[in-house]
Design an enzyme around this catalytic site. Structure first.
Site, short mmCIF file in Angstrom:
data_model
loop_
_atom_site.label_atom_id
_atom_site.label_comp_id
_atom_site.label_asym_id
_atom_site.label_seq_id
_atom_site.Cartn_x
_atom_site.Cartn_y
_atom_site.Cartn_z
N ASP A 1 -11.31 101.71 43.20
CA ASP A 1 -11.96 101.07 44.35
C ASP A 1 -12.17 102.08 45.47
OD1 ASP A 1 -13.08 99.14 45.97
OD2 ASP A 1 -11.28 97.91 46.12
N LYS B 1 -13.90 109.31 55.05
CA LYS B 1 -12.93 108.20 55.05
C LYS B 1 -11.49 108.67 55.28
CE LYS B 1 -16.24 105.29 53.69
NZ LYS B 1 -16.26 104.58 52.44
N GLY C 1 -11.95 96.25 53.13
CA GLY C 1 -12.48 94.94 53.48
C GLY C 1 -13.80 95.00 54.22
N GLY C 2 -14.34 96.23 54.36
CA GLY C 2 -15.65 96.35 54.99
C GLY C 2 -16.70 95.51 54.26
N GLY C 3 -16.49 95.31 52.98
CA GLY C 3 -17.41 94.47 52.19
C GLY C 3 -16.92 93.05 52.03
N GLU D 1 -9.61 92.07 46.08
CA GLU D 1 -9.27 93.48 45.81
C GLU D 1 -7.74 93.65 45.75
OE1 GLU D 1 -13.19 95.62 47.77
OE2 GLU D 1 -11.42 95.38 49.00
C1 5RP Z 1 -14.94 96.19 50.25
C2 5RP Z 1 -14.17 97.43 50.47
C3 5RP Z 1 -14.84 98.72 50.16
O1 5RP Z 1 -14.06 99.41 49.24
C4 5RP Z 1 -14.98 99.52 51.41
O2 5RP Z 1 -15.66 98.74 52.38
C5 5RP Z 1 -15.72 100.82 51.16
O3 5RP Z 1 -17.05 100.53 50.88
P1 5RP Z 1 -18.13 101.65 50.57
O4 5RP Z 1 -17.78 102.23 49.25
O5 5RP Z 1 -19.42 100.88 50.54
O6 5RP Z 1 -18.10 102.67 51.67
O7 5RP Z 1 -13.04 97.42 50.87
O8 5RP Z 1 -14.25 95.06 50.69
#
Ligand code: 5RP
Length: 220
Positions: A81, A121, A95-97, A103
């Site tokens: 992830d 990140k 949790g940005g998504g 998860e």
């Molecule tokens: C989703 C998440 C994602 O892993 C997190 O937001 C990173 O996203 P991206 O790969 O689009 O930068 O936690 O809930």
């Protein structure tokens, strides 16, 4: 390299953790999308995957990857992830998504959490990225007041209803130095479904996409 290219790079690099014939855990997000695409193109024959979101389930199914329910699986070797932030101890904000609860559930089934992320990140202290907290809707205002008492500011993510029919608060102004204690504490607040700090179950490995290539950070 662009951020998108770095995501492609680490999505590809994660294939080294995928064993043929296994069932793997798959997270959510744009970096994970790159991993799913790389997996489908790789020819590695896995038995299937447990998915952390409707989004990843749909993408995997469209590419011919079998998706299992979490309840059908007792354990997983790896969970792959992305993250919104990761510190030098492998603790993450996620949790940005808005997929943080599923998860955390799927990650908990796995022996190893493999985090795939571009270099932006990696942080010294978690909290620059607004911390997502999934909440029962009736408790949102009450939980926002508790964050205000800590000197932070929580706002409801407009128009978002999670896969679990709950809401997301995004919390700004935190500096999370003891991630494990913070996660345990906020998890106790009534109405909190999941706090987006992943510390009790942190990353074992982070594949970090940098201008110099993929760096492997190990936390065990
Ligand atoms: C989703 C998440 C994602 O892993 C997190 O937001 C990173 O996203 P991206 O790969 O689009 O930068 O936690 O809930």
């Amino acid at each position: 390299m662009t951020q998108d290219e770095l995501k492609t790079l680490v999505g590809q690099a994660a294939l080294q953790y995928v064993a043929a014939g296994s069932i793997i855990g798959v997270g959510t997000g744009s970096t994970v999308d790159k991993f799913i695409d790389a997996l489908a193109a790789s020819g590695i024959q896995i038995k299937g995957a447990v998915s952390s979101s409707v989004r990843s389930t749909e993408r995997m199914k469209a590419l011919g990857i079998t998706v299992f329910e979490a309840a059908e699986v007792e354990s997983l070797g790896v969970y792959i992830d992305g993250a919104d932030e990761i510190d030098h101890g492998g603790h993450m904000i996620k949790g940005g998504g808005a997929a943080l609860t599923r998860e955390k559930i799927v990650a908990d089934l796995a022996e190893q959490f493999i985090c795939i992320a571009d270099a932006s990140k990696l942080v010294d202290v978690l909290g620059q990225f607004p911390l997502p907290v999934e909440v029962i809707p009736m408790a949102a205002a009450q939980i926002a007041r508790r964050f205000a008492a800590l000197g932070a500011s929580a706002t409801l993510r407009a128009g978002v209803v999670t896969d679990n029919s709950c809401h997301i608060l995004d919390v700004r102004g935190l500096q999370i130095k003891d991630a494990k204690a913070f996660e345990s504490d906020v998890n106790q607040w009534p109405g909190v479904v999941t706090v987006g700090v992943f510390a009790r179950n942190r990353a074992s490995v982070c594949l970090l996409g940098t201008a110099e290539g993929v760096k492997t950070l190990k936390f065990d």
